[in-house]
Design an enzyme around this catalytic site. Structure first.
Site, PDB file in Angstrom:
ATOM      1  N   SER A 112      68.797  40.098  17.173  1.00 24.39           N
ATOM      2  CA  SER A 112      69.417  41.526  17.758  1.00 24.39           C
ATOM      3  C   SER A 112      68.389  41.792  17.897  1.00 24.39           C
ATOM      4  CB  SER A 112      70.610  41.353  17.186  1.00 24.39           C
ATOM      5  OG  SER A 112      70.650  42.705  18.172  1.00 24.39           O
ATOM      6  N   HIS A 113      68.698  43.495  17.064  1.00 27.99           N
ATOM      7  CA  HIS A 113      67.954  44.700  17.255  1.00 27.99           C
ATOM      8  C   HIS A 113      66.338  44.444  15.921  1.00 27.99           C
ATOM      9  CE1 HIS A 113      71.285  45.427  14.956  1.00 27.99           C
ATOM     10  NE2 HIS A 113      71.290  45.420  13.951  1.00 27.99           N
ATOM     11  N   ASP A 276      67.607  46.353  22.715  1.00 27.03           N
ATOM     12  CA  ASP A 276      67.021  45.602  21.981  1.00 27.03           C
ATOM     13  C   ASP A 276      66.888  44.874  21.875  1.00 27.03           C
ATOM     14  OD1 ASP A 276      68.979  44.880  22.431  1.00 27.03           O
ATOM     15  OD2 ASP A 276      69.740  43.952  20.330  1.00 27.03           O
ATOM     16  N   ASP A 278      67.537  41.425  22.144  1.00 24.39           N
ATOM     17  CA  ASP A 278      68.210  40.580  22.521  1.00 24.39           C
ATOM     18  C   ASP A 278      69.234  41.098  24.163  1.00 24.39           C
ATOM     19  OD1 ASP A 278      70.264  41.900  20.827  1.00 24.39           O
ATOM     20  OD2 ASP A 278      71.490  39.817  21.453  1.00 24.39           O
ATOM     21  N   ASP A 280      71.449  43.396  24.344  1.00 22.28           N
ATOM     22  CA  ASP A 280      72.814  43.984  25.046  1.00 22.28           C
ATOM     23  C   ASP A 280      73.346  45.025  23.825  1.00 22.28           C
ATOM     24  OD1 ASP A 280      72.190  43.475  21.524  1.00 22.28           O
ATOM     25  OD2 ASP A 280      74.121  41.974  21.470  1.00 22.28           O
ATOM     26  N   ARG A 281      72.311  45.764  23.704  1.00 22.12           N
ATOM     27  CA  ARG A 281      72.031  47.087  22.831  1.00 22.12           C
ATOM     28  C   ARG A 281      71.108  48.250  24.087  1.00 22.12           C
ATOM     29  NH1 ARG A 281      72.218  48.422  16.253  1.00 22.12           N
ATOM     30  NH2 ARG A 281      73.948  46.444  15.811  1.00 22.12           N
ATOM     31  N   LYS A 375      78.097  42.418  24.727  1.00 18.61           N
ATOM     32  CA  LYS A 375      77.189  43.584  25.305  1.00 18.61           C
ATOM     33  C   LYS A 375      76.374  44.223  25.854  1.00 18.61           C
ATOM     34  CE  LYS A 375      75.930  45.356  20.569  1.00 18.61           C
ATOM     35  NZ  LYS A 375      76.756  44.192  19.314  1.00 18.61           N
TER      36      LYS A 375
HETATM   37  C1  G1P Z   1      76.216  46.038  13.421  1.00 20.16           C
HETATM   38  C2  G1P Z   1      76.517  46.797  14.171  1.00 20.16           C
HETATM   39  C3  G1P Z   1      77.852  46.322  15.029  1.00 20.16           C
HETATM   40  C4  G1P Z   1      77.257  45.407  15.592  1.00 20.16           C
HETATM   41  C5  G1P Z   1      76.348  44.065  15.897  1.00 20.16           C
HETATM   42  C6  G1P Z   1      75.609  43.401  16.477  1.00 20.16           C
HETATM   43  O1  G1P Z   1      77.351  45.272  12.374  1.00 20.16           O
HETATM   44  O2  G1P Z   1      76.751  47.660  12.886  1.00 20.16           O
HETATM   45  O3  G1P Z   1      78.583  47.681  15.854  1.00 20.16           O
HETATM   46  O4  G1P Z   1      78.527  44.492  16.633  1.00 20.16           O
HETATM   47  O5  G1P Z   1      75.750  45.422  14.056  1.00 20.16           O
HETATM   48  O6  G1P Z   1      75.381  44.301  16.974  1.00 20.16           O
HETATM   49  P1  G1P Z   1      77.033  45.004  10.764  1.00 20.16           P
HETATM   50  O7  G1P Z   1      75.825  45.097  10.067  1.00 20.16           O
HETATM   51  O8  G1P Z   1      77.036  46.321  11.023  1.00 20.16           O
HETATM   52  O9  G1P Z   1      77.799  44.365   9.950  1.00 20.16           O
HETATM   53 ZN    ZN Z   2      71.306  42.757  20.167  1.00 19.43          ZN
END
Ligand code: G1P
Ligand code: ZN
Length: 539
Positions: A112-113, A276, A278, A280-281, A375
């Site tokens: 992800s990010h 982000d 991938d 999705d954000r 998302k």
């Molecule tokens: C974090 C975000 C959560 C999101 C997840 C995946 O998870 O807080 O809302 O769904 O990344 O993108 P966390 O590190 O808080 O468990």
């Molecule tokens: Zn992501």
């Protein structure tokens, strides 16, 4: 060609909030990927009739892991794999492809990010036929497998060239290399009023979209510049890079600094957005104006009638418990279903499948709808563009009008990072014991109304999930505590602060929540237990 290789289990292959996420160097250990992928296939069982999607955000080690997945899939008798060209696929496009082609699921390689590279993070998510990540019951079964795995099967053949589109056979398995941009664009065209947005750009509207050197670049160029006619150069950092060009591809005020500086300068475009790693954000900006993801979800929900695909009605809306209550007020006004779930997109899936909700979102820059089961960053950007095209208003006007109607939830998240895992666990456990004693206690202007762990009972499968602790105050303010489930080492304590004001809508958010921050730190004894008097990241 098929060989069976003896292996020994790793003890740390338990999936978190969004799949398995680890340091690249951990994943690069001998048989680490092999063990995990074989465990997934062991849990699925008969694979002879199954087709899966494979692709990822293009980060370091993606290509090596994809080749391993192909060989293990073939050796285990998978019927067919669809693979994103060059191994690339955004998380939302992956969900589109799985659903559209009625696949049995997919392996999406993404952290992800989180930063990428050899010293960054790597991740692997497993989605089922819904196009969403598997529920905990399945990820738990996979984890059980990883703890006792003793061998894996792999096809001992050369690597595959994924740069060209097309179908072929490999080690007895069919492979199709696909262009996921096409399917994704088609879906967006069926949801939004592309003509209205096109007209807005033709009339001189400007935007900047920052793909942060990650996977959404090709999708964004095609949609915003080629189809909608945004001026060339509107999409920046659009070539996916293994290390994201050194960026931390998290679209928020801290990490999307280049975009934020631009949007708060006198050269600012009318609209700014970032996605982000991938895809999705999303982050939404106007001229010198930031829309929190909490408000974005509320505004999107409030304006559903402006969007062709949703104009005939929506089922309802859901948010994670940590997300602000802004959208709850909109749900009440429109008399639609409203749900609060634990953090993690997988909790929205059952609500969508059972037609309980259409929209959902999280404070962590995630917004989406039932068009897929993840998302969707570009979807959120298009939603905003469609609102602006339909109303002719600016981002700031849209948001301020919303606050005038519904009041404003001032909202800030504090992250305390790199905390020793045992310290964090004890802090949460001790705080939980303390919660009942806090009820009716007064801290300055704030009186505690309720204080309890957040416990969710899924209305569809009736599974129970406990995630985070919440303190509610009599004026509608809230403090939420939870431990991150996406980190690759140590613990991150997240503290979410929300303060509601019906009329006073133009204050500084940090000033507004600072009395709550003091209470939050004091009650949980964060400074004395962690040695941190200040949060590491404030968003
Ligand atoms: C974090 C975000 C959560 C999101 C997840 C995946 O998870 O807080 O809302 O769904 O990344 O993108 P966390 O590190 O808080 O468990
Ligand atoms: Zn992501």
């Amino acid at each position: 060609m098929i060989i069976t290789v003896p292996t020994t289990p790793y003890t740390d292959q338990k999936m978190g909030t969004a799949g398995l996420r680890r340091k690249s160097k951990v994943v690069m250990q001998k048989n680490y990927v092999e063990n995990f992928v074989q465990s997934i296939f062991n849990v699925i069982g008969d694979l002879s009739n199954k087709t899966f999607l494979v692709g990822g955000d293009g980060r370091f080690y993606n290509n090596i892991a994809i080749q391993k997945i192909i060989k293990i899939a073939a050796a285990n008798g998978v019927k067919k794999l669809l693979i994103g060209q060059k191994g690339l696929i955004s998380t939302p496009a992956g969900s589109v492809v799985i659903r559209k082609n009625k696949l049995n699921g997919g392996l999406i390689l993404s952290a992800s990010h989180n930063p990428g590279g050899e010293n960054g993070d790597f991740g692997l998510k497993y989605s089922n036929e819904t196009g969403g990540q598997v529920p905990s019951s399945v990820s738990d079964a996979i984890y059980q497998q990883t703890t006792k795995i003793s061998e894996y099967k792999i096809c001992d053949d050369s690597d595959i060239d994924l740069s060209k589109l097309g179908s072929f056979e490999y080690c007895g398995m069919q492979i199709e290399v696909i262009d996921s941009v096409k399917d994704y664009v088609e879906m967006m065209q069926n949801i939004f009023d592309f003509n209205a947005i096109k007209k807005m750009f033709a009339n001189g509207f400007t935007m900047r979209f920052d793909a942060m050197n990650a996977v959404t670049g090709p999708y964004a160029i095609e949609i915003f510049e080629n189809i909608l006619g945004a001026p060339k150069g509107s999409v920046v950092n659009f070539i996916p890079k293994e290390d994201f060009g050194g960026l931390h591809p998290d679209p928020n005020l801290v990490y999307a600094k280049e975009l934020v500086d631009f949007m708060f300068s006198d050269k600012a475009a009318d609209f700014g957005a970032a996605n982000d790693g991938d895809g999705d954000r999303n982050m939404i900006l106007g001229k010198s104006f930031f829309v929190t993801p909490n408000d974005s979800l509320a505004i999107i929900t409030d304006n559903y009638k402006l969007i062709p695909h949703y104009k005939n009605g929506i089922y309802g809306v859901a948010k994670s418990a940590a997300t602000s209550t802004a959208v709850a007020r909109v749900a009440k006004e429109h008399n639609i279903g409203y749900y609060e779930v634990p953090t993690g997109w997988k909790y929205f899936v059952n609500l969508m499948d059972s037609n309980r909700i259409t929209f959902c979102g999280e404070e962590s820059f995630g917004t989406g709808s039932s068009h897929i089961r993840e998302k969707d960053g570009i979807w959120a950007v298009l939603f905003w563009l469609n609102i602006l095209a339909a109303t002719g208003k600016t981002v700031e006007e849209t948001t301020v009008e919303h606050w005038k109607k519904y009041g404003r939830s001032y909202y800030i998240r504090f992250d305390f990072e790199g905390v020793d895992t045992a310290t964090a666990d004890t802090l949460m456990a001790d705080l939980e014991t303390k919660l009942p004693n806090l009820i009716n206690q007064t801290f300055g202007d704030f009186t505690v109304k309720e204080a309890a762990p957040f416990v969710y009972k899924d209305p569809v499968d009736e599974s129970i999930t406990k995630n985070g602790l919440i303190i509610y105050f009599t004026d509608g303010s809230r403090i939420v505590y939870r431990l991150s489930g996406t980190g690759s080492s140590g613990a991150t304590i997240r503290v979410y602060l929300e303060r509601f004001s019906a009329e006073d809508i133009s204050q500084n958010p940090l000033d507004m929540v600072s009395p709550l921050a003091e209470i939050a730190l004091e009650v949980a004894e964060i400074p004395s237990r962690t040695g941190k008097v200040k949060a590491d990241v404030i968003t």
